[in-house]
Design a protein around this motif. Structure first.
Motif, short mmCIF file in Angstrom:
data_model
loop_
_atom_site.label_atom_id
_atom_site.label_comp_id
_atom_site.label_asym_id
_atom_site.label_seq_id
_atom_site.Cartn_x
_atom_site.Cartn_y
_atom_site.Cartn_z
N ALA A 162 6.75 19.19 -2.86
CA ALA A 162 7.52 18.42 -1.88
C ALA A 162 7.19 16.93 -1.97
O ALA A 162 8.09 16.08 -1.87
N ILE A 163 5.92 16.61 -2.17
CA ILE A 163 5.53 15.20 -2.32
C ILE A 163 6.20 14.60 -3.55
O ILE A 163 6.75 13.49 -3.51
N ASN A 164 6.16 15.33 -4.66
CA ASN A 164 6.75 14.82 -5.90
C ASN A 164 8.27 14.69 -5.82
O ASN A 164 8.86 13.86 -6.53
N ILE A 175 -8.39 10.86 -6.57
CA ILE A 175 -7.72 11.37 -7.76
C ILE A 175 -6.48 12.12 -7.29
O ILE A 175 -6.49 12.70 -6.20
N PRO A 176 -5.38 12.08 -8.04
CA PRO A 176 -4.20 12.85 -7.61
C PRO A 176 -4.54 14.33 -7.46
O PRO A 176 -5.17 14.92 -8.34
N SER A 177 -4.14 14.90 -6.35
CA SER A 177 -4.44 16.32 -6.11
C SER A 177 -3.85 17.18 -7.22
O SER A 177 -2.68 17.05 -7.58
N GLY A 178 -4.69 18.06 -7.77
CA GLY A 178 -4.26 18.94 -8.84
C GLY A 178 -4.68 18.50 -10.22
O GLY A 178 -4.47 19.22 -11.19
N ARG A 192 2.13 13.37 -8.45
CA ARG A 192 2.42 12.22 -9.31
C ARG A 192 2.38 10.97 -8.43
O ARG A 192 3.32 10.70 -7.68
N ALA A 193 1.29 10.23 -8.50
CA ALA A 193 1.07 9.11 -7.59
C ALA A 193 1.60 7.80 -8.18
O ALA A 193 1.67 7.63 -9.40
N ASP A 194 1.95 6.88 -7.29
CA ASP A 194 2.28 5.52 -7.71
C ASP A 194 1.01 4.70 -7.81
O ASP A 194 0.94 3.75 -8.60
N GLN A 195 0.02 5.04 -7.01
CA GLN A 195 -1.26 4.34 -7.03
C GLN A 195 -2.36 5.33 -6.65
O GLN A 195 -2.16 6.21 -5.81
N THR A 196 -3.52 5.17 -7.28
CA THR A 196 -4.70 5.97 -6.94
C THR A 196 -5.85 5.03 -6.65
O THR A 196 -6.14 4.13 -7.44
N VAL A 197 -6.49 5.24 -5.50
CA VAL A 197 -7.70 4.48 -5.18
C VAL A 197 -8.89 5.42 -5.34
O VAL A 197 -8.94 6.49 -4.73
N THR A 198 -9.80 5.07 -6.23
CA THR A 198 -10.94 5.93 -6.50
C THR A 198 -12.22 5.22 -6.09
O THR A 198 -12.28 3.99 -6.05
N PHE A 199 -13.26 5.99 -5.80
CA PHE A 199 -14.44 5.45 -5.12
C PHE A 199 -15.70 5.50 -5.99
O PHE A 199 -15.99 6.51 -6.61
#
Length: 558
Positions: A162-164, A175-178, A192-199
């Protein structure tokens, strides 16, 4: 020795570090440091969400799992609401939050009367998800983090789909889920993300495909984790070698390459900068050897020799390259008889490139295998050199580590190891590291985000390069660059790391020429060769890669 400031720990390594760090701080400060780290991470992610919201004002839908990744998402919801931005949390799955830190943040949302909806067991789930997505202008993915070890199914897959399908901008947390955080594989389904913020640290799954494609723009946030310094590892009694068999993964940076480039004294002559012998070429494939030999000169080698089949030399360009004729087969490829002829030439140089355009003629293959058995100089083995080696991989197994650099693309590595291309591509870092240890050689697994692995467990991921470099002859240029750096005295691993970085940088500069107007498809290997001097100048000027620039901007803007 090449040193980078961007470590890419495996999931096992980062968890061991986090656990030891939290325990150490809590023993000293008597506080829940895990809660503090979640707060810092969530607040940084909130700023990223705010940036996206500024361009897409409206409602923010945050899909949260029941673990710490979901807890980060709840921190995002709290800050956005405090800043006056409507944001709701949709918990994916049944049951309560599984960690104390995530549960605390859920309770904070409840006290602030921020909307929380549990998505589980609804018969009309797909209709509900469509309604949620259509009512949102921004979606935050906080379902799964780095701990995912199984394929995604059930309600989680439904939500991810649904998100995609939402056509809304998506921010993924950590990280993108999955996506598998260690190898970039899609675990059944992935956001499928437009942006990922990683820590804290980059994750390997964000730097290997398909994970890199699903991550979109990357942001890296410092949340206060310590580094993997020897001192800190000892202080925390953290056994770094027990995690993932002692592997250490890094991102190649401009500074790391600057730190290992050969020194060029003013009082010098051509012998100062080393001599390279390229053994390459056959009828119809002479250009491979010429490009390799020319690339060595462009990267700074003082002399570049090209040994090839005797009858071919008359047709080769008469410029800086020095040609050395060898005995040939009736097919105009190098013959087995040439082994005795080439050994004195090898004795007179500092490094060798073996393989470009040699052909797979039976006699030529015998020549290559005989040479591999006896060569002691630093040597790049590429192309048909690798194809010959694939007929007898045992030639490099069970021996003391050699000063060899193997530069396979996935299919060539498949021939060498017997693994399928699919298996290799599903874990590029693991495949390159296993091959390096198996053959006692440095392995450069080519492709976007090329992987450079050493037999001792050092791995570098290269951030430079573009799709236009997927063209005939690009690998020959790379071989010559690595060989040229070894001729100047760099150890094989350092030469491979620097060569791959500069090769990609040259390709990027070539692709960005105004006359190409961004048409990477028009790039050819000689364009890369011609831009090696500009890549060196760019390195000296401290011009970082696009990924490094993006990461620096993301840290400085939060």
């Amino acid at each position: 020795m090449v040193i980078s400031n961007l470590r890419v720990p495996t999931t096992k390594q980062i968890r061991a570090l986090e656990s030891a760090w939290i325990k150490s701080v809590e023993e000293t400060a008597a506080t829940n440091w895990g809660q503090v780290l979640m707060e810092v991470a969530g607040r940084a992610a909130s700023h990223c969400a705010l940036s996206i919201w500024n361009e897409n004002p409206g409602h923010v839908a945050i899909f949260a799992g029941t673990g710490n990744n979901g807890g980060d998402g709840m921190v995002v919801a709290r800050y956005l609401n405090l800043w006056g931005i409507p944001a709701s949390v949709f918990i994916v799955g049944e049951g309560e939050m599984t960690t104390a830190e995530a549960l605390t943040n859920k309770k904070l949302l409840e006290r602030l009367d921020i909307e929380i909806v549990q998505l589980s067991g609804q018969e009309d789930l797909e209709d509900a998800l469509e309604s949620i997505a259509s009512g949102a202008t921004v979606i935050v993915d906080a379902i799964f983090g780095t701990g995912l070890t199984r394929d995604v199914g059930g309600i989680h897959r439904t939500v991810i789909d649904a998100i995609n399908n939402s056509a809304r901008p998506v921010l993924s947390i950590d990280i993108p889920s999955g996506i598998n955080s260690d190898n970039g594989r899609i675990m059944g389904a992935a956001v499928r993300a437009d942006q990922t913020v990683t820590f804290g640290y980059l994750k390997a799954g964000l730097l290997t495909f398909p994970g890199a494609e699903y991550a979109g723009q990357l942001s890296l946030v410092d949340i206060g984790l310590p580094d993997f310094s020897e001192t800190f590892v000892q202080q925390l009694n953290l056994d770094k070698d027990s995690a993932d068999n002692g592997s250490q993964i890094w991102l190649t940076t401009c500074g790391a390459v600057q730190g290992i480039m050969p020194f060029r004294p003013t009082n010098s002559h051509k012998g100062t900068f080393g001599q390279l012998l390229t053994i390459a070429g056959s009828l119809g494939m002479s250009g491979a050897g010429v490009m390799a030999a020319a690339s060595a000169l462009k990267i700074g080698a003082g002399l570049s020799y090209l040994s090839t089949a005797r009858s071919l030399i008359v047709g080769l360009p008469t410029h800086e390259i020095v040609y050395k004729p060898l005995s040939e087969t009736t097919a105009q490829s190098i013959s087995q008889e040439a082994v005795a002829e080439v050994l004195p030439l090898i004795d007179g140089v500092q490094a060798v490139v073996l393989g470009p355009g040699l052909s797979q003629n039976h006699d030529t293959v015998s020549f290559v295998l005989s040479l591999i058995d006896i060569i002691s100089k630093p040597c790049v083995i590429d192309a048909d050199g690798l194809n010959a080696l694939a007929q007898n991989p045992a030639a490099l197994q069970g021996q003391a580590p050699r000063r060899f650099v193997l530069t396979p693309h996935p299919r060539e590595l498949s021939r060498l190891t017997g693994q399928s291309v699919e298996v290799i591509q599903s874990d590029r870092i693991g495949a390159a590291l296993a091959a390096a240890r198996k053959f006692g050689s440095v392995v450069v697994l080519k492709g976007h985000y090329s992987v450079i692995a050493s037999p001792t467990g050092q791995v570098f991921i290269n951030p430079t390069g573009n799709s236009g470099m997927a063209t005939a002859g690009a690998g020959d240029v790379l071989s010559g660059m690595i060989g040229g750096l070894m001729a100047q005295g760099l150890p094989p691993f350092d030469a491979a790391v620097a060569g791959v970085y500069l090769h990609g940088k040259a390709g990027d500069l070539a692709a960005n020429r105004p006359e190409l107007a961004g048409a990477q498809a028009s790039l050819v290997a000689t364009d890369i060769l011609a831009h090696i001097p500009f890549a060196l100048a760019s390195l000296q000027a401290g011009d970082v890669s696009y990924l490094e620039e993006r990461l620096l901007q993301s840290v400085s803007s939060l």
